[in-house]
Design a protein around this motif. Structure first.
Motif, mmCIF file in Angstrom:
data_model
loop_
_atom_site.group_PDB
_atom_site.id
_atom_site.type_symbol
_atom_site.label_atom_id
_atom_site.label_comp_id
_atom_site.label_asym_id
_atom_site.label_seq_id
_atom_site.Cartn_x
_atom_site.Cartn_y
_atom_site.Cartn_z
ATOM 1 N N GLY A 154 -0.702 36.675 -19.306
ATOM 2 C CA GLY A 154 -0.609 38.124 -19.209
ATOM 3 C C GLY A 154 -0.599 38.619 -17.782
ATOM 4 N N SER A 155 -0.327 37.731 -16.816
ATOM 5 C CA SER A 155 -0.310 38.104 -15.403
ATOM 6 C C SER A 155 0.871 37.435 -14.728
ATOM 7 C CB SER A 155 -1.616 37.686 -14.715
ATOM 8 O OG SER A 155 -1.520 37.824 -13.310
ATOM 9 N N LEU A 156 1.450 38.110 -13.733
ATOM 10 C CA LEU A 156 2.544 37.506 -12.984
ATOM 11 C C LEU A 156 2.095 36.281 -12.211
ATOM 12 C CD1 LEU A 156 4.470 40.636 -11.591
ATOM 13 C CD2 LEU A 156 4.979 39.273 -13.611
ATOM 14 N N PHE A 157 0.801 36.205 -11.891
ATOM 15 C CA PHE A 157 0.297 35.020 -11.205
ATOM 16 C C PHE A 157 0.447 33.784 -12.080
ATOM 17 C CE2 PHE A 157 -2.040 38.329 -8.859
ATOM 18 C CZ PHE A 157 -1.746 37.941 -7.570
ATOM 19 N N GLY A 158 0.402 33.971 -13.390
ATOM 20 C CA GLY A 158 0.601 32.855 -14.292
ATOM 21 C C GLY A 158 2.011 32.298 -14.243
ATOM 22 N N MET A 159 2.969 33.082 -13.744
ATOM 23 C CA MET A 159 4.334 32.607 -13.566
ATOM 24 C C MET A 159 4.564 32.033 -12.171
ATOM 25 S SD MET A 159 6.325 35.836 -15.312
ATOM 26 C CE MET A 159 5.573 36.756 -16.666
ATOM 27 N N ILE A 160 3.680 32.358 -11.237
ATOM 28 C CA ILE A 160 3.845 31.924 -9.855
ATOM 29 C C ILE A 160 3.167 30.577 -9.607
ATOM 30 C CG2 ILE A 160 3.242 32.471 -7.454
ATOM 31 C CD1 ILE A 160 3.574 35.418 -8.149
ATOM 32 N N VAL A 161 1.933 30.428 -10.076
ATOM 33 C CA VAL A 161 1.154 29.222 -9.782
ATOM 34 C C VAL A 161 1.816 27.949 -10.294
ATOM 35 C CG1 VAL A 161 -1.053 28.070 -10.152
ATOM 36 C CG2 VAL A 161 -0.998 30.521 -9.638
ATOM 37 N N PRO A 162 2.326 27.896 -11.542
ATOM 38 C CA PRO A 162 2.907 26.633 -12.025
ATOM 39 C C PRO A 162 4.141 26.161 -11.259
ATOM 40 C CG PRO A 162 2.360 28.068 -13.868
ATOM 41 C CD PRO A 162 2.227 28.892 -12.624
ATOM 42 N N VAL A 163 4.886 27.066 -10.618
ATOM 43 C CA VAL A 163 6.074 26.652 -9.880
ATOM 44 C C VAL A 163 5.752 26.357 -8.416
ATOM 45 C CG1 VAL A 163 7.587 27.963 -11.410
ATOM 46 C CG2 VAL A 163 6.726 29.044 -9.328
ATOM 47 N N GLY A 164 4.483 26.395 -8.047
ATOM 48 C CA GLY A 164 4.099 26.171 -6.654
ATOM 49 C C GLY A 164 4.323 24.752 -6.189
ATOM 50 N N ALA A 165 4.321 23.789 -7.104
ATOM 51 C CA ALA A 165 4.560 22.386 -6.756
ATOM 52 C C ALA A 165 5.744 21.888 -7.559
ATOM 53 C CB ALA A 165 3.317 21.543 -7.046
ATOM 54 N N TRP A 166 6.800 21.478 -6.863
ATOM 55 C CA TRP A 166 8.010 20.969 -7.509
ATOM 56 C C TRP A 166 8.366 19.644 -6.870
ATOM 57 C CZ3 TRP A 166 13.675 22.997 -6.997
ATOM 58 C CH2 TRP A 166 14.438 22.486 -8.051
ATOM 59 N N ALA A 167 8.484 18.603 -7.689
ATOM 60 C CA ALA A 167 8.710 17.251 -7.178
ATOM 61 C C ALA A 167 10.001 17.163 -6.370
ATOM 62 C CB ALA A 167 8.732 16.259 -8.344
ATOM 63 N N PHE A 168 11.034 17.858 -6.795
ATOM 64 C CA PHE A 168 12.307 17.798 -6.085
ATOM 65 C C PHE A 168 12.154 18.240 -4.635
ATOM 66 C CE2 PHE A 168 16.114 20.015 -4.586
ATOM 67 C CZ PHE A 168 17.068 19.025 -4.709
ATOM 68 N N SER A 169 11.489 19.361 -4.416
ATOM 69 C CA SER A 169 11.318 19.876 -3.055
ATOM 70 C C SER A 169 10.467 18.927 -2.218
ATOM 71 C CB SER A 169 10.678 21.262 -3.097
ATOM 72 O OG SER A 169 11.512 22.184 -3.753
ATOM 73 N N ILE A 170 9.422 18.374 -2.807
ATOM 74 C CA ILE A 170 8.555 17.451 -2.074
ATOM 75 C C ILE A 170 9.319 16.209 -1.647
ATOM 76 C CG2 ILE A 170 6.514 15.984 -2.242
ATOM 77 C CD1 ILE A 170 5.300 18.047 -4.123
ATOM 78 N N LEU A 171 10.101 15.638 -2.546
ATOM 79 C CA LEU A 171 10.835 14.415 -2.239
ATOM 80 C C LEU A 171 11.929 14.670 -1.207
ATOM 81 C CD1 LEU A 171 11.133 12.863 -5.810
ATOM 82 C CD2 LEU A 171 9.556 12.230 -3.988
ATOM 83 N N VAL A 172 12.620 15.809 -1.305
ATOM 84 C CA VAL A 172 13.659 16.127 -0.319
ATOM 85 C C VAL A 172 13.050 16.269 1.073
ATOM 86 C CG1 VAL A 172 15.287 17.906 0.420
ATOM 87 C CG2 VAL A 172 15.273 17.162 -1.951
#
Length: 292
Positions: A154-172
């Motif tokens: 019920g909060s926009l933070f709930g949509m922001i926090v899960p996308v904070g770590a993405w394996a693709f970006s880390i590996l690149v």
């Protein structure tokens, strides 16, 4: 002379790749023009049809056209009355916060993985890589339970926090940082720089091409999120634009023109983001081949 020769070489390479390098007659030039026009029509035609139809009076989804007739802004006015601007603002808030968090996490994790040596390094790489093999549907139920426990539903933070770590970006970022010469880091340490100063002043400025790559891919990934807002949003006021498009599509009172106008608004940010960062994006894609 270097500039013209390089440009000529690229043009010849393109012609050769397309199988047109040996065609020099007028008929061949006409055929080349027709081929290029057909390719533009196939790939850009649907986008142009969306653009034109969103400003036209459309009543039948099968009657989209590339020729503008009866231009009007009624579709956008009706879309705004359906709170499309609110959904658009929610999407910008989510993608802005999520992308900043994602880049911060990616560059920090990549620096540790690429420039530091510690036990279990390969295992960490493998675990990060394994997260890319799991579809979102598999993670939906565990993710919803975690978000509920953290009171993020019920909060926009709930949509922001899960996308904070993405394996693709880390590996690149990690693979790009590995290519930075160690001599630069050693020289900075001799000057008395610490890890944070080396990371901020030496390594990160050299990673601008990679930042362009993960910036565009991260923006697109977060902007197109549908399942995550569906799990988090408890009220229509919290919908992002991709989720709202599905609601508009299922509403029988909404005409096809309104849906096209909302779709155009959903598409434009990704296009503008690519145009703004295309130079860094192309440099990031080609840097590995040049170094190889």
């Amino acid at each position: 002379m270097t500039g013209p020769r390089k440009t000529r070489g690229r043009a010849e390479a393109l012609d050769t790749a397309l199988g047109l390098g040996t065609l020099g007659s007028p008929l061949a030039k006409v055929g080349r023009f027709v081929l290029y026009a057909a390719l533009v029509f196939v790939f850009a035609g649907p986008l142009l049809a969306l653009l034109v139809s969103s400003f036209s009076r459309v009543t039948d989804p099968t009657s989209l056209t590339l020729i503008p007739t009866e231009l009007t802004l009624d579709n956008f006015r009706a879309a705004f009355k359906r709170d499309v601007l609110l959904y658009l603002m929610n999407s910008f808030l989510v993608v802005g916060g999520g992308l900043l968090l994602q880049i911060a996490v990616s560059v920090s994790a990549a620096y540790a993985l690429a420039r530091k040596k510690f036990p279990g390094l390969r295992l960490v790489f493998l675990l990060i890589l394994s997260t890319m093999m799991l579809p979102e549907e598999v993670l939906a139920i565990p993710l919803s339970l975690v978000l509920s426990d953290l009171n993020l539903v019920g909060s926009l933070f709930g949509m922001i926090v899960p996308v904070g770590a993405w394996a693709f970006s880390i590996l690149v970022m990690a693979e790009f940082m590995k290519e930075i010469p160690l001599e630069l880091e050693e020289a900075a340490r001799l000057d008395g720089a610490g890890d944070f100063r080396i990371f901020w002043s030496v390594v990160l400025p050299l990673c601008k091409p990679a930042l362009g790559v993960i910036g565009i891919f991260g923006f697109t990934m977060i902007w197109d999120q549908y399942l995550l807002p569906l799990l988090v949003a408890t009220d229509s006021q919290q919908f992002t634009l991709p989720l709202a498009l599905r609601t508009l599509r299922s509403d029988e009172e909404v005409g096809i023109g309104v849906l096209l106008a909302a779709s155009l608004l959903a598409m434009l940010p990704s296009v503008l983001a690519f145009i703004a960062m295309q130079r860094q994006f192309m440099r990031g894609l080609t840097s590995g081949a040049i170094k190889g």
